[in-house]
Motif scaffolding. Structure first.
Motif, PDB file in Angstrom:
ATOM      1  N   VAL A  51      45.626  -3.965 -22.195  1.00  0.00           N
ATOM      2  CA  VAL A  51      44.225  -4.279 -21.907  1.00  0.00           C
ATOM      3  C   VAL A  51      43.776  -3.425 -20.721  1.00  0.00           C
ATOM      4  O   VAL A  51      44.469  -3.352 -19.704  1.00  0.00           O
ATOM      5  N   THR A  52      42.620  -2.776 -20.856  1.00  0.00           N
ATOM      6  CA  THR A  52      42.107  -1.946 -19.759  1.00  0.00           C
ATOM      7  C   THR A  52      41.306  -2.788 -18.777  1.00  0.00           C
ATOM      8  O   THR A  52      40.732  -3.823 -19.138  1.00  0.00           O
ATOM      9  N   ALA A  53      41.273  -2.318 -17.543  1.00  0.00           N
ATOM     10  CA  ALA A  53      40.456  -2.940 -16.505  1.00  0.00           C
ATOM     11  C   ALA A  53      39.291  -2.028 -16.131  1.00  0.00           C
ATOM     12  O   ALA A  53      38.234  -2.497 -15.731  1.00  0.00           O
TER      13      ALA A  53
ATOM     14  N   GLU B 266      32.837   8.845 -12.521  1.00  0.00           N
ATOM     15  CA  GLU B 266      32.239   7.507 -12.510  1.00  0.00           C
ATOM     16  C   GLU B 266      33.234   6.499 -13.050  1.00  0.00           C
ATOM     17  O   GLU B 266      33.725   6.626 -14.168  1.00  0.00           O
ATOM     18  N   ARG B 267      33.532   5.498 -12.233  1.00  0.00           N
ATOM     19  CA  ARG B 267      34.439   4.417 -12.630  1.00  0.00           C
ATOM     20  C   ARG B 267      33.619   3.294 -13.248  1.00  0.00           C
ATOM     21  O   ARG B 267      32.686   2.780 -12.631  1.00  0.00           O
ATOM     22  N   VAL B 268      33.966   2.940 -14.473  1.00  0.00           N
ATOM     23  CA  VAL B 268      33.287   1.851 -15.179  1.00  0.00           C
ATOM     24  C   VAL B 268      34.294   0.725 -15.354  1.00  0.00           C
ATOM     25  O   VAL B 268      35.278   0.875 -16.077  1.00  0.00           O
ATOM     26  N   ALA B 269      34.073  -0.380 -14.661  1.00  0.00           N
ATOM     27  CA  ALA B 269      34.952  -1.546 -14.793  1.00  0.00           C
ATOM     28  C   ALA B 269      34.613  -2.236 -16.113  1.00  0.00           C
ATOM     29  O   ALA B 269      33.488  -2.691 -16.310  1.00  0.00           O
ATOM     30  N   ILE B 270      35.594  -2.287 -17.016  1.00  0.00           N
ATOM     31  CA  ILE B 270      35.356  -2.882 -18.328  1.00  0.00           C
ATOM     32  C   ILE B 270      36.676  -3.340 -18.932  1.00  0.00           C
ATOM     33  O   ILE B 270      37.662  -2.616 -18.896  1.00  0.00           O
ATOM     34  N   ILE B 271      36.683  -4.538 -19.450  1.00  0.00           N
ATOM     35  CA  ILE B 271      37.858  -5.096 -20.118  1.00  0.00           C
ATOM     36  C   ILE B 271      37.769  -4.697 -21.596  1.00  0.00           C
ATOM     37  O   ILE B 271      36.792  -5.028 -22.271  1.00  0.00           O
ATOM     38  N   ILE B 272      38.788  -3.978 -22.049  1.00  0.00           N
ATOM     39  CA  ILE B 272      38.845  -3.584 -23.465  1.00  0.00           C
ATOM     40  C   ILE B 272      40.240  -3.943 -23.970  1.00  0.00           C
ATOM     41  O   ILE B 272      41.245  -3.431 -23.475  1.00  0.00           O
ATOM     42  N   ARG B 273      40.282  -4.807 -24.959  1.00  0.00           N
ATOM     43  CA  ARG B 273      41.559  -5.204 -25.539  1.00  0.00           C
ATOM     44  C   ARG B 273      42.117  -4.089 -26.427  1.00  0.00           C
ATOM     45  O   ARG B 273      41.374  -3.207 -26.852  1.00  0.00           O
ATOM     46  N   PRO B 274      43.424  -4.124 -26.724  1.00  0.00           N
ATOM     47  CA  PRO B 274      44.011  -3.102 -27.603  1.00  0.00           C
ATOM     48  C   PRO B 274      43.264  -3.000 -28.935  1.00  0.00           C
ATOM     49  O   PRO B 274      42.902  -4.010 -29.530  1.00  0.00           O
ATOM     50  N   ARG B 275      42.991  -1.761 -29.344  1.00  0.00           N
ATOM     51  CA  ARG B 275      42.305  -1.397 -30.591  1.00  0.00           C
ATOM     52  C   ARG B 275      40.834  -1.818 -30.627  1.00  0.00           C
ATOM     53  O   ARG B 275      40.170  -1.681 -31.632  1.00  0.00           O
ATOM     54  N   GLU B 276      40.294  -2.322 -29.534  1.00  0.00           N
ATOM     55  CA  GLU B 276      38.906  -2.774 -29.481  1.00  0.00           C
ATOM     56  C   GLU B 276      37.983  -1.610 -29.106  1.00  0.00           C
ATOM     57  O   GLU B 276      38.353  -0.729 -28.336  1.00  0.00           O
TER      58      GLU B 276
ATOM     59  N   SER C 123      34.738  13.723 -20.230  1.00  0.00           N
ATOM     60  CA  SER C 123      36.102  13.364 -20.613  1.00  0.00           C
ATOM     61  C   SER C 123      36.555  12.120 -19.864  1.00  0.00           C
ATOM     62  O   SER C 123      35.962  11.728 -18.856  1.00  0.00           O
ATOM     63  N   VAL C 124      37.622  11.517 -20.370  1.00  0.00           N
ATOM     64  CA  VAL C 124      38.254  10.386 -19.704  1.00  0.00           C
ATOM     65  C   VAL C 124      39.262  10.964 -18.723  1.00  0.00           C
ATOM     66  O   VAL C 124      40.153  11.717 -19.106  1.00  0.00           O
ATOM     67  N   ALA C 125      39.122  10.631 -17.437  1.00  0.00           N
ATOM     68  CA  ALA C 125      40.013  11.162 -16.401  1.00  0.00           C
ATOM     69  C   ALA C 125      41.123  10.180 -16.056  1.00  0.00           C
ATOM     70  O   ALA C 125      42.258  10.573 -15.839  1.00  0.00           O
ATOM     71  N   VAL C 126      40.779   8.900 -15.975  1.00  0.00           N
ATOM     72  CA  VAL C 126      41.740   7.869 -15.580  1.00  0.00           C
ATOM     73  C   VAL C 126      41.445   6.601 -16.367  1.00  0.00           C
ATOM     74  O   VAL C 126      40.284   6.269 -16.610  1.00  0.00           O
ATOM     75  N   VAL C 127      42.509   5.907 -16.749  1.00  0.00           N
ATOM     76  CA  VAL C 127      42.378   4.583 -17.357  1.00  0.00           C
ATOM     77  C   VAL C 127      43.227   3.632 -16.522  1.00  0.00           C
ATOM     78  O   VAL C 127      44.414   3.883 -16.303  1.00  0.00           O
ATOM     79  N   GLU C 128      42.600   2.586 -16.020  1.00  0.00           N
ATOM     80  CA  GLU C 128      43.312   1.562 -15.256  1.00  0.00           C
ATOM     81  C   GLU C 128      43.535   0.369 -16.171  1.00  0.00           C
ATOM     82  O   GLU C 128      42.614  -0.069 -16.866  1.00  0.00           O
ATOM     83  N   PHE C 129      44.755  -0.147 -16.154  1.00  0.00           N
ATOM     84  CA  PHE C 129      45.087  -1.287 -16.998  1.00  0.00           C
ATOM     85  C   PHE C 129      45.107  -2.574 -16.185  1.00  0.00           C
ATOM     86  O   PHE C 129      45.284  -2.547 -14.965  1.00  0.00           O
TER      87      PHE C 129
ATOM     88  N   PRO D  38      44.744   6.984 -23.580  1.00  0.00           N
ATOM     89  CA  PRO D  38      44.701   5.645 -24.162  1.00  0.00           C
ATOM     90  C   PRO D  38      43.289   5.211 -24.564  1.00  0.00           C
ATOM     91  O   PRO D  38      43.120   4.278 -25.335  1.00  0.00           O
ATOM     92  N   ILE D  39      42.289   5.895 -24.044  1.00  0.00           N
ATOM     93  CA  ILE D  39      40.896   5.609 -24.401  1.00  0.00           C
ATOM     94  C   ILE D  39      40.322   6.841 -25.089  1.00  0.00           C
ATOM     95  O   ILE D  39      40.394   7.941 -24.561  1.00  0.00           O
ATOM     96  N   SER D  40      39.746   6.629 -26.256  1.00  0.00           N
ATOM     97  CA  SER D  40      39.086   7.740 -26.944  1.00  0.00           C
ATOM     98  C   SER D  40      37.583   7.486 -26.992  1.00  0.00           C
ATOM     99  O   SER D  40      37.140   6.340 -27.090  1.00  0.00           O
ATOM    100  N   ILE D  41      36.841   8.561 -26.888  1.00  0.00           N
ATOM    101  CA  ILE D  41      35.380   8.477 -27.026  1.00  0.00           C
ATOM    102  C   ILE D  41      35.101   8.657 -28.505  1.00  0.00           C
ATOM    103  O   ILE D  41      35.321   9.728 -29.055  1.00  0.00           O
TER     104      ILE D  41
END
Length: 158
Positions: free
Chosen positions: A65-67, A87-97, A128-134, A35-38
């Motif tokens: 929305v990601t958490a 590394e866990r980065v807490a960040i709010i990212i809205r859809p398509r943002e 790489s992205v390992a986990v996405v928390e919503f 769900p998250i692309s670099i």
């Protein structure tokens, strides 16, 4: 003659200062269903005495929305692939943002330096992205990833 000395000293100082600026070039890997692309990672120089953080831009490709996003850094070797850092980065990212954030590359840098000093040959570091928390409490985990399985190992739907 004084100008020549000043020029030579300036050139020497510039070369020494530049030699202390380092970069790590990562291979970017992203599962197709992530769900998250670099979308942008440019290896930028950092000072060897610095916190060794690298900036990247990510995009939320999902409808949620990601958490937080957990990034994985790994290095391949003769014996297989070793996960060097999560590394866990807490960040709010809205859809398509898109958002710009940073990750610490200190552990990967240290691993590369240790291997170099020991004369070992290792592969290129992989980010790489390992986990996405919503924000709704669900999570997505990369295939084969054991971290972030709070939902009984199920991937969150996008």
């Amino acid at each position: 003659m004084p100008n020549l000395r000043r020029t030579l000293l300036s050139a020497l100082f510039f070369c020494c200062a530049f030699a202390h600026a380092q970069t790590i070039t990562f291979e970017i890997q992203s599962p197709l269903d992530s769900p998250i692309s670099i979308v942008n990672f440019t290896a930028s120089p950092f000072r060897t005495q610095s916190d060794r953080r690298q900036f990247l831009t990510v995009k939320n490709e999902s409808d949620k929305v990601t958490a937080a996003v957990v990034f994985q850094q790994a290095i391949g070797s003769e014996s297989g692939t070793e996960i060097v850092a999560l590394e866990r980065v807490a960040i709010i990212i809205r859809p398509r943002e898109k958002k710009r954030l940073s990750v610490s590359v200190r552990d990967t840098w240290n691993q590369l330096q240790t291997a170099g000093k020991a004369g070992e040959t290792i592969g290129k570091p992989v980010l790489s992205v390992a986990v996405v928390e919503f924000i709704d409490g669900s999570a997505w985990s990369a295939p084969g990833d054991r971290a972030g399985t709070e939902n009984g190992g199920r991937r969150a739907r996008r």
